[in-house]
Enzyme design. Structure first.
Site, PDB file in Angstrom:
ATOM      1  N   THR A 140       0.819  -1.204  -0.061  1.00 42.64           N
ATOM      2  CA  THR A 140      -0.056  -0.047   0.013  1.00 42.64           C
ATOM      3  C   THR A 140       0.796   1.252  -0.029  1.00 42.64           C
ATOM      4  O   THR A 140       1.793   1.478   0.836  1.00 42.64           O
ATOM      5  CB  THR A 140      -0.989   0.016   1.352  1.00 42.64           C
ATOM      6  OG1 THR A 140      -1.792  -1.143   1.272  1.00 42.64           O
ATOM      7  CG2 THR A 140      -1.707   1.024   1.178  1.00 42.64           C
ATOM      8  N   CYS A 188      25.988   0.174  10.326  1.00 45.00           N
ATOM      9  CA  CYS A 188      25.393  -1.301   9.700  1.00 45.00           C
ATOM     10  C   CYS A 188      26.152  -2.483  10.173  1.00 45.00           C
ATOM     11  O   CYS A 188      26.164  -3.435   9.710  1.00 45.00           O
ATOM     12  CB  CYS A 188      25.097  -1.393   8.235  1.00 45.00           C
ATOM     13  SG  CYS A 188      26.696  -0.976   7.177  1.00 45.00           S
TER      14      CYS A 188
END
Length: 375
Positions: A233, A319
């Site tokens: 969506t 990360c």
């Protein structure tokens, strides 16, 4: 509290947050719904999408909304590999790529893909002659980040793009650390990764800008979205907030840059008084990132002492595992010692003179105590 980790994440600009809230409150219908509220939401989505592409000077490209740069990079690597595997299974990446490039690349290697890493020169710039030498008939993708997240080195994206125009492979650039910090002509880049939390936008959103002639196999399948290449969506508030953040970053670029440059020069001049501190940045590094190494003092030890004083920096890109040496510093310097003792200080136009003074005073205190073995 002093925050010098803007490369990892930026605070959300108030105007961006206001845009997000306003969109959420007033345009809550699904942009794919065919009633009036849905059509209004779809119109706003299309308007903002066009404006994002215009700000990047890629008006004729497609925009694929994602959850962030990691998803965009994975979509490029995996999507190109699957779509063009009949043409070839060879890719080229840069030496300074983010883990969201290198990890999916490693997985492809396990599946039989071949990957070359193009080396950099003493200033951290991609060796253009070596890059062209590495290109083969079965090369399907070259991925070189615009600006890396530890040394802030701005790669010659325009020159790379011109070289690759003479070959049949596609050119991707992760521009996550470039937007709002430098100006780049992306005309000859086929795929561009951006994420607004690096330029004072909303976290958890991102985009992949893709030339229309580039095919991809989706990595997320499902219902209809804004594009066939990524289901889910559409989150309209993310789109309007991204456009607002990009607009502010673009329109305020020169003003913000000059402030950061002044802050950068202040800290660099401070570090120059220490004969054993090694500045890892090169002449092609942007002023937003200062990377230093202090031999014989583990980076996590120094960073933790600053953390105790509520001064927040990084040892390398967020990360990566904290206890490992910096891959990027090692790729540039070829020194395990420098890579194991590196610290990353990342600055902003929001950084104040008071913060700079407190940082330098505290740094000096910790440095002397660690050198004298008092802590």
């Amino acid at each position: 509290m002093i925050y010098f980790d803007y490369t990892a994440n930026c605070p959300t600009d108030k105007d961006v947050l206001d845009t997000y809230i306003n969109t959420t409150n007033n345009y809550y219908a699904n942009p794919n719904s065919f009633h009036d509220l849905g059509l209004q939401a779809n119109e706003l989505l299309n308007k903002n999408s066009l404006e994002i592409l215009q700000l990047l000077h890629k008006e004729d490209a497609d925009i694929i909304y994602t959850s962030g740069a990691s998803e965009s990079n994975n979509l490029v690597i995996k999507g190109i590999a699957e779509r063009y595997k009949s043409k070839g299974k060879h890719m080229i990446i840069g030496s300074f790529e983010h883990n969201s490039i290198t990890v999916p690349i490693s997985k492809l290697q396990q599946l039989g893909y071949e990957v070359d890493i193009v080396p950099v020169d003493k200033d951290g710039i991609v060796d253009l002659e070596e890059l062209e030498y590495l290109i083969r008939d079965d090369t399907i993708l070259v991925s070189i980040c615009s600006v890396d997240s530890e040394l802030g080195i701005r790669q010659p994206i325009e020159k790379i793009g011109k070289i690759l125009k003479n070959h049949s492979c596609y050119f991707h650039s992760d521009a996550s650390q470039a937007i709002g910090k430098t100006e780049i002509d992306f005309s000859d880049v086929d795929l561009i990764t951006i994420t607004p939390h690096k330029f004072y936008g909303i976290n958890g959103s991102g985009a992949l800008i893709k030339n229309k002639n580039v095919g991809l196999v989706p990595i997320i399948d499902g219902g209809k979205s804004t594009t066939e290449f990524r289901s889910g969506t559409p989150v309209l508030a993310n789109v309007t907030a991204m456009k607002k953040a990009l607009e502010l970053a673009t329109n305020s670029y020169e003003e913000r840059y000059n402030i950061v440059k002044g802050n950068h020069d202040y800290i660099i001049n401070f570090f120059k008084q220490y004969p054993d501190i090694h500045i890892n940045n090169t002449k092609y590094s942007l002023p937003h990132i200062i990377n230093i190494s202090i031999p014989n003092i583990p980076s996590m030890t120094f960073a933790d002492k600053l953390n105790q004083k509520q001064i927040y920096i990084s040892t390398k890109t967020s990360c990566c595992p904290t206890a490992t040496p910096s891959k990027l510093v090692y790729a540039l310097t070829h020194s395990k010692q420098l890579a194991s003792t590196s610290l990353r200080i990342s600055l902003s136009h929001l950084t104040t003179k008071d913060e700079l003074e407190i940082f330098t005073q505290t740094f000096d205190q910790i440095y002397k105590e660690l050198r004298n073995g008092k802590i």
